[in-house]
Design an enzyme around this catalytic site. Sequence first.
Site, PDB file in Angstrom:
ATOM      1  N   ASN A  12      -5.887  -4.698  18.489  1.00 30.08           N
ATOM      2  CA  ASN A  12      -5.619  -6.070  18.063  1.00 30.08           C
ATOM      3  C   ASN A  12      -5.093  -6.010  16.635  1.00 30.08           C
ATOM      4  O   ASN A  12      -5.857  -5.803  15.701  1.00 30.08           O
ATOM      5  CB  ASN A  12      -6.920  -6.896  18.145  1.00 30.08           C
ATOM      6  CG  ASN A  12      -6.742  -8.303  17.591  1.00 30.08           C
ATOM      7  OD1 ASN A  12      -5.617  -8.737  17.325  1.00 30.08           O
ATOM      8  ND2 ASN A  12      -7.848  -9.014  17.414  1.00 30.08           N
ATOM      9  N   LYS A  14      -3.947  -8.334  14.837  1.00 25.08           N
ATOM     10  CA  LYS A  14      -4.161  -9.569  14.075  1.00 25.08           C
ATOM     11  C   LYS A  14      -2.850  -9.947  13.368  1.00 25.08           C
ATOM     12  O   LYS A  14      -1.787  -9.744  13.949  1.00 25.08           O
ATOM     13  CB  LYS A  14      -5.349  -9.407  13.115  1.00 25.08           C
ATOM     14  CG  LYS A  14      -6.590  -8.897  13.864  1.00 25.08           C
ATOM     15  CD  LYS A  14      -7.861  -8.952  13.081  1.00 25.08           C
ATOM     16  CE  LYS A  14      -9.018  -8.462  13.937  1.00 25.08           C
ATOM     17  NZ  LYS A  14     -10.306  -8.539  13.262  1.00 25.08           N
ATOM     18  N   HIS A 102     -11.244 -15.149  20.455  1.00 27.48           N
ATOM     19  CA  HIS A 102     -11.631 -14.228  19.382  1.00 27.48           C
ATOM     20  C   HIS A 102     -12.442 -15.001  18.341  1.00 27.48           C
ATOM     21  O   HIS A 102     -12.168 -16.183  18.082  1.00 27.48           O
ATOM     22  CB  HIS A 102     -10.383 -13.606  18.746  1.00 27.48           C
ATOM     23  CG  HIS A 102     -10.722 -12.466  17.825  1.00 27.48           C
ATOM     24  ND1 HIS A 102     -11.180 -12.664  16.549  1.00 27.48           N
ATOM     25  CD2 HIS A 102     -10.703 -11.119  18.022  1.00 27.48           C
ATOM     26  CE1 HIS A 102     -11.414 -11.475  15.989  1.00 27.48           C
ATOM     27  NE2 HIS A 102     -11.134 -10.521  16.862  1.00 27.48           N
ATOM     28  N   GLU A 174     -18.005  -8.583  20.395  1.00 26.50           N
ATOM     29  CA  GLU A 174     -17.651  -8.257  19.008  1.00 26.50           C
ATOM     30  C   GLU A 174     -18.597  -8.979  18.054  1.00 26.50           C
ATOM     31  O   GLU A 174     -18.375 -10.168  17.736  1.00 26.50           O
ATOM     32  CB  GLU A 174     -16.220  -8.703  18.699  1.00 26.50           C
ATOM     33  CG  GLU A 174     -15.159  -8.042  19.545  1.00 26.50           C
ATOM     34  CD  GLU A 174     -13.794  -8.094  18.851  1.00 26.50           C
ATOM     35  OE1 GLU A 174     -13.259  -7.033  18.569  1.00 26.50           O
ATOM     36  OE2 GLU A 174     -13.304  -9.201  18.571  1.00 26.50           O
ATOM     37  N   SER A 220     -15.312  -2.615  13.759  1.00 18.95           N
ATOM     38  CA  SER A 220     -15.278  -1.370  12.978  1.00 18.95           C
ATOM     39  C   SER A 220     -15.307  -0.114  13.856  1.00 18.95           C
ATOM     40  O   SER A 220     -15.966   0.873  13.502  1.00 18.95           O
ATOM     41  CB  SER A 220     -16.397  -1.359  11.933  1.00 18.95           C
ATOM     42  OG  SER A 220     -16.225  -2.434  11.020  1.00 18.95           O
ATOM     43  N   GLY A 241      -9.527  -3.392  15.675  1.00 15.84           N
ATOM     44  CA  GLY A 241      -8.711  -4.129  14.709  1.00 15.84           C
ATOM     45  C   GLY A 241      -8.068  -3.164  13.720  1.00 15.84           C
ATOM     46  O   GLY A 241      -7.059  -2.520  14.012  1.00 15.84           O
ATOM     47  N   GLY A 242      -8.666  -3.029  12.531  1.00 16.80           N
ATOM     48  CA  GLY A 242      -8.076  -2.263  11.430  1.00 16.80           C
ATOM     49  C   GLY A 242      -7.570  -0.886  11.825  1.00 16.80           C
ATOM     50  O   GLY A 242      -6.449  -0.503  11.455  1.00 16.80           O
TER      51      GLY A 242
HETATM   52  P1  13P Z   1     -12.083  -4.293  13.138  1.00 22.40           P
HETATM   53  O1  13P Z   1     -11.894  -3.107  14.067  1.00 22.40           O
HETATM   54  O2  13P Z   1     -11.091  -4.311  12.017  1.00 22.40           O
HETATM   55  O3  13P Z   1     -13.508  -4.414  12.697  1.00 22.40           O
HETATM   56  O4  13P Z   1     -11.755  -5.619  14.009  1.00 22.40           O
HETATM   57  C1  13P Z   1     -12.386  -5.815  15.224  1.00 22.40           C
HETATM   58  C2  13P Z   1     -11.760  -6.962  15.904  1.00 22.40           C
HETATM   59  O5  13P Z   1     -11.931  -8.105  15.518  1.00 22.40           O
HETATM   60  C3  13P Z   1     -10.876  -6.690  17.052  1.00 22.40           C
HETATM   61  O6  13P Z   1     -10.568  -7.847  17.748  1.00 22.40           O
END
Ligand code: 13P
Length: 259
Positions: A12, A14, A102, A174, A220, A241-242
Amino acid sequence: MADDRKPLISGNWKMHQNHFEAIQAVQKLSYLLTKEDIAAVDVSIHAPFTDIRSVQTTIESDKIPITIGAQDCHPEVKGAFTGEVSVSMLAKLNVGLVIVGHSERRELFGETDEFVNAKVKAVFAHEMLPILCCGETLAEREAGEAESKISGQITAGLAKIPAEQVARMVIAYEPIWAIGTGVTASAEDAQAMCAHVRQVVAEAKDADAAASVRIQYGGSVKPANAAELMGQADIDGALVGGASLEPDDFAKIVQYRLN
Ligand code: 13P
């Protein structure tokens, strides 16, 4: 992870990566992933709306076996909804998986369970699959309300969705306190909550839907913790995410089984 549920690792992005960066990232990812990786794990990339056409042409012209994802949708096909992107527009771009509900949409943009449920229905109606997100805040966890929050979000999000459809979809657990913080839920806590999600699906739908639905953990996820998380019985994938922004890191997460 159970043997009969193929893992799904989803990136994702974002609000990151313009369409040029997206093309480069997808090409790099396809170079890093092997046939064995793709045979073992389903992979999806959820780029911003402005990137999706570029991601689609890259994936289709280079025959890259990655599912095109979206981060959200509007449930209506068309209408006076300034700034929104309709579910049918995404289907037209060969999107296969759409994230709905989300926590950032719920917390920052006020999305309700009812609106999320309308999106789940609309995504199925356009022959795509939803990734329905749920998760509790730190305050809710500390108050002992994590399970009830998740039960409420799942039950409402899946209202009037037939068990046969639920069996094919994805649910992402999440915890909000683990998103973007570098604090991952322990593998035991993540497993306990994903088992709870499966139990809620069994009660709201039926045992077959609960046995088949794929449940991702998100919050994370990194190359260093992916294998332990993926080793849990009720965790069938990761919503990343990151770490999905860097193709090297994301490829290592997809290759968790080699660790
Ligand atoms: P992170 O992996 O950056 O913590 O984000 C998780 C997330 O919200 C994926 O949808």
